[in-house]
Write a protein that holds these residues in place. Structure first.
Motif, short mmCIF file in Angstrom:
data_model
loop_
_atom_site.label_atom_id
_atom_site.label_comp_id
_atom_site.label_asym_id
_atom_site.label_seq_id
_atom_site.Cartn_x
_atom_site.Cartn_y
_atom_site.Cartn_z
N PHE A 139 30.14 -10.16 5.65
CA PHE A 139 30.72 -10.57 6.93
C PHE A 139 29.63 -10.69 8.00
O PHE A 139 29.58 -11.67 8.74
N PHE A 140 28.76 -9.69 8.08
CA PHE A 140 27.70 -9.71 9.09
C PHE A 140 26.70 -10.83 8.84
O PHE A 140 26.18 -11.44 9.78
N LYS A 141 26.44 -11.12 7.57
CA LYS A 141 25.57 -12.25 7.23
C LYS A 141 26.20 -13.55 7.73
O LYS A 141 25.52 -14.38 8.34
N ILE A 142 27.49 -13.74 7.46
CA ILE A 142 28.17 -14.95 7.90
C ILE A 142 28.14 -15.05 9.42
O ILE A 142 27.84 -16.10 10.00
N LYS A 143 28.44 -13.94 10.08
CA LYS A 143 28.46 -13.92 11.55
C LYS A 143 27.09 -14.29 12.12
O LYS A 143 26.99 -15.14 13.01
N ASN A 144 26.04 -13.69 11.59
CA ASN A 144 24.69 -14.01 12.06
C ASN A 144 24.30 -15.45 11.75
O ASN A 144 23.66 -16.12 12.57
N ASN A 145 24.70 -15.93 10.59
CA ASN A 145 24.39 -17.32 10.23
C ASN A 145 25.18 -18.31 11.09
O ASN A 145 24.67 -19.38 11.40
N LEU A 146 26.39 -17.95 11.48
CA LEU A 146 27.15 -18.80 12.39
C LEU A 146 26.46 -18.89 13.75
O LEU A 146 26.37 -19.96 14.34
#
Length: 185
Positions: free
Chosen positions: A101-108
Motif C-alpha cells: 500500500f505504501f509503495k503504491i501511495k508513494n508511486n502515485l
C-alpha cells in the motif's frame, strides 16, 4: 499461465487502428503489467496512432517503470485500482502486505508530480462491505497523492466467490448518509 499471443495482439491493434478506432483501454480481469510484452504492446499501440488508457493495480511498477510509462505521449489516463485509503484495510482486501500500500501511495505521488498535466490519473474503488465506511480515507488518499478523481464501482458478483462483498441494507443506508456528509464538506 497462458499469455495472449503477441503477434495476434499486434494484428488486432493494427486492424482496429486501420478500421478507424482512435483509442484502446488496457484493462480486464488481470493486471496489464503482468503481461510479459506489455511495453512492446504500448510502444506498438502508440506507433499505430492510438491513444490509450490503462487500468492497473499499480503493484508491479517501479519509479523507473513510471518514467517509462510517462514517455508514452498517447497515454491519456491511468486508473489505479486500490480499494482502500489505509494500509491495514488494503492488506485485508487484497491479502497483501501493507508495505505494498505504501509503495503504491508513494508511486502515485511520484507519478502525479512527474506526469504531464494532460494525463488523467484516478483511484478506482469497488465499494464493498469492508470499505464502505472508509470512503473519506480514499478522498484523503486521492488528494494527498495528487490524483484527479476517484471512481466508485460495485462488486462483480460471482455467486459463492465474490457475493460476500455485497452490502446489507443497513450498510447501504450508512453509505448513503456518508455520501451526503462527504458532499456537504
Amino acid at each position: 499461465t497462458k499469455e495472449l499471443d503477441f503477434i495476434t495482439l499486434k494484428n488486432f491493434i493494427s486492424y482496429i487502428a486501420k478500421s478507424g478506432t482512435k483509442e484502446i483501454i488496457f484493462s480486464g480481469g488481470g493486471e496489464p503489467f503482468f503481461y510479459s510484452k506489455i511495453w512492446e504492446v504500448l510502444k506498438f499501440t502508440q506507433k499505430a496512432g492510438l491513444t490509450f488508457r490503462i487500468n492497473t493495480n499499480f503493484t508491479l511498477l517501479s519509479r523507473e517503470d513510471i518514467n517509462r510509462l510517462l514517455s508514452f505521449n498517447n497515454l491519456v489516463s491511468l486508473t489505479v485500482s486500490i480499494w482502500a485509503g489505509e494500509a491495514s484495510l488494503y492488506s485485508k482486501l487484497h491479502n497483501r502486505d501493507s508495505d505494498i500500500f505504501f509503495k503504491i501511495k508513494n508511486n502515485l505521488k511520484f507519478l502525479n508530480i512527474s506526469k504531464p498535466r494532460a494525463l488523467y490519473v484516478k483511484v478506482f474503488v469497488v465499494v464493498n462491505n469492508l470499505n464502505y465506511s472508509k470512503l473519506a480515507g480514499l478522498i484523503d488518499l486521492s488528494t494527498e497523492t495528487g490524483c484527479n478523481a476517484i471512481e466508485l464501482g460495485v462488486p462483480d458478483v460471482i455467486p459463492g466467490v465474490t457475493d460476500s462483498f455485497l452490502l446489507s441494507k443497513e450498510q447501504l443506508s450508512f453509505l448513503k448518509q456518508d455520501f451526503i456528509k462527504i458532499i456537504r464538506n
